[in-house]
Design a protein around this motif. Sequence first.
Motif, PDB file in Angstrom:
ATOM      1  N   ASP A 178      40.399  38.998  50.789  1.00  0.00           N
ATOM      2  CA  ASP A 178      40.642  37.579  51.029  1.00  0.00           C
ATOM      3  C   ASP A 178      42.129  37.280  50.795  1.00  0.00           C
ATOM      4  O   ASP A 178      42.644  37.511  49.705  1.00  0.00           O
ATOM      5  CB  ASP A 178      39.771  36.730  50.098  1.00  0.00           C
ATOM      6  CG  ASP A 178      40.009  35.245  50.323  1.00  0.00           C
ATOM      7  OD1 ASP A 178      39.632  34.754  51.400  1.00  0.00           O
ATOM      8  OD2 ASP A 178      40.604  34.591  49.444  1.00  0.00           O
ATOM      9  N   GLU A 198      44.059  34.432  50.646  1.00  0.00           N
ATOM     10  CA  GLU A 198      44.536  33.404  49.717  1.00  0.00           C
ATOM     11  C   GLU A 198      44.313  33.728  48.235  1.00  0.00           C
ATOM     12  O   GLU A 198      45.148  33.421  47.393  1.00  0.00           O
ATOM     13  CB  GLU A 198      43.919  32.054  50.053  1.00  0.00           C
ATOM     14  CG  GLU A 198      44.967  31.087  50.548  1.00  0.00           C
ATOM     15  CD  GLU A 198      44.399  29.740  50.939  1.00  0.00           C
ATOM     16  OE1 GLU A 198      44.735  28.754  50.279  1.00  0.00           O
ATOM     17  OE2 GLU A 198      43.620  29.688  51.910  1.00  0.00           O
ATOM     18  N   SER A 199      43.158  34.356  47.932  1.00  0.00           N
ATOM     19  CA  SER A 199      42.903  34.631  46.517  1.00  0.00           C
ATOM     20  C   SER A 199      43.482  35.969  46.051  1.00  0.00           C
ATOM     21  O   SER A 199      43.753  36.150  44.875  1.00  0.00           O
ATOM     22  CB  SER A 199      41.403  34.576  46.230  1.00  0.00           C
ATOM     23  OG  SER A 199      40.741  35.604  46.931  1.00  0.00           O
ATOM     24  N   LEU A 201      48.052  36.515  48.710  1.00  0.00           N
ATOM     25  CA  LEU A 201      49.067  35.461  48.547  1.00  0.00           C
ATOM     26  C   LEU A 201      49.668  35.392  47.137  1.00  0.00           C
ATOM     27  O   LEU A 201      50.893  35.283  47.007  1.00  0.00           O
ATOM     28  CB  LEU A 201      48.471  34.106  48.969  1.00  0.00           C
ATOM     29  CG  LEU A 201      49.427  32.911  48.970  1.00  0.00           C
ATOM     30  CD1 LEU A 201      50.618  33.134  49.896  1.00  0.00           C
ATOM     31  CD2 LEU A 201      48.700  31.619  49.355  1.00  0.00           C
ATOM     32  N   PHE A 208      44.452  35.438  57.823  1.00  0.00           N
ATOM     33  CA  PHE A 208      44.984  34.496  56.837  1.00  0.00           C
ATOM     34  C   PHE A 208      43.961  33.468  56.368  1.00  0.00           C
ATOM     35  O   PHE A 208      44.270  32.628  55.533  1.00  0.00           O
ATOM     36  CB  PHE A 208      46.204  33.762  57.416  1.00  0.00           C
ATOM     37  CG  PHE A 208      47.425  34.628  57.533  1.00  0.00           C
ATOM     38  CD1 PHE A 208      48.279  34.790  56.462  1.00  0.00           C
ATOM     39  CD2 PHE A 208      47.709  35.290  58.714  1.00  0.00           C
ATOM     40  CE1 PHE A 208      49.412  35.593  56.564  1.00  0.00           C
ATOM     41  CE2 PHE A 208      48.836  36.093  58.828  1.00  0.00           C
ATOM     42  CZ  PHE A 208      49.690  36.237  57.748  1.00  0.00           C
ATOM     43  N   TRP A 215      44.591  29.535  55.245  1.00  0.00           N
ATOM     44  CA  TRP A 215      45.958  29.299  54.750  1.00  0.00           C
ATOM     45  C   TRP A 215      46.918  28.935  55.878  1.00  0.00           C
ATOM     46  O   TRP A 215      46.993  29.635  56.876  1.00  0.00           O
ATOM     47  CB  TRP A 215      46.475  30.548  54.029  1.00  0.00           C
ATOM     48  CG  TRP A 215      47.804  30.342  53.360  1.00  0.00           C
ATOM     49  CD1 TRP A 215      48.063  29.549  52.297  1.00  0.00           C
ATOM     50  CD2 TRP A 215      49.059  30.966  53.705  1.00  0.00           C
ATOM     51  NE1 TRP A 215      49.396  29.642  51.948  1.00  0.00           N
ATOM     52  CE2 TRP A 215      50.027  30.502  52.796  1.00  0.00           C
ATOM     53  CE3 TRP A 215      49.446  31.878  54.697  1.00  0.00           C
ATOM     54  CZ2 TRP A 215      51.369  30.902  52.834  1.00  0.00           C
ATOM     55  CZ3 TRP A 215      50.776  32.291  54.746  1.00  0.00           C
ATOM     56  CH2 TRP A 215      51.721  31.806  53.816  1.00  0.00           C
TER      57      TRP A 215
END
Length: 138
Positions: free
Chosen positions: A27, A29-30, A33, A130, A133
């Motif tokens: 994942d 975003e978690s 990023l 992504f 995001w």
Amino acid sequence: MTTKTLLAIGAAALSLGSLTSHADPVDFESKVLPILKETCFDCHSKEHVDAKTGKLKKVKGKFRMDSPALMKKGGSDGDDLTPGDAAKSAIYTSITLPDSDDKAMPPKGDRLTKDKTDLIKQWITEGANFGAWKGAAD
Ligand code: HEC
């Protein structure tokens, strides 16, 4: 069904569960990023004043990583993110180069651990999704 059979089915389901969870896609975003924010955004996001030092931080290598479109567009050398192909993605190759290489990233401070570089590699190989995001709007 006997208790023994039920136990066997339970054990099989458990091992299957751990196998599939291992293959879950990364994942962005978690997982990815936070690594990029901590180790890359200082030099590869929109020009900004550093909150700690008060210094103006310009974009390095004409490469911004603070939105999906900018990351795919790449910087001066290009080929910075090729979804599906980590070997053609400088955001991966640069973090695995030896310290002595001019193009090794980040150029100063701690390099990324293998766990982190492997995670980024897996994310790119899986197509660099992504999710929701959007990143910086300008
Ligand atoms: C301290 C500042 C700094 C940090 C932190 C940093 N970089 Fe860089 N980066 C640079 C500079 C300077 C260049 C330009 C180098 C050059 O042109 O030879 C560059 C260039 C690049 C390029 C080549 C862009 C192109 O198309 O020419 C990539 C890819 C890159 N960095 C990835 C990363 C990644 C991934 C991270 C985080 C793991 C990171 N950088 C962290 C300073 C930094």
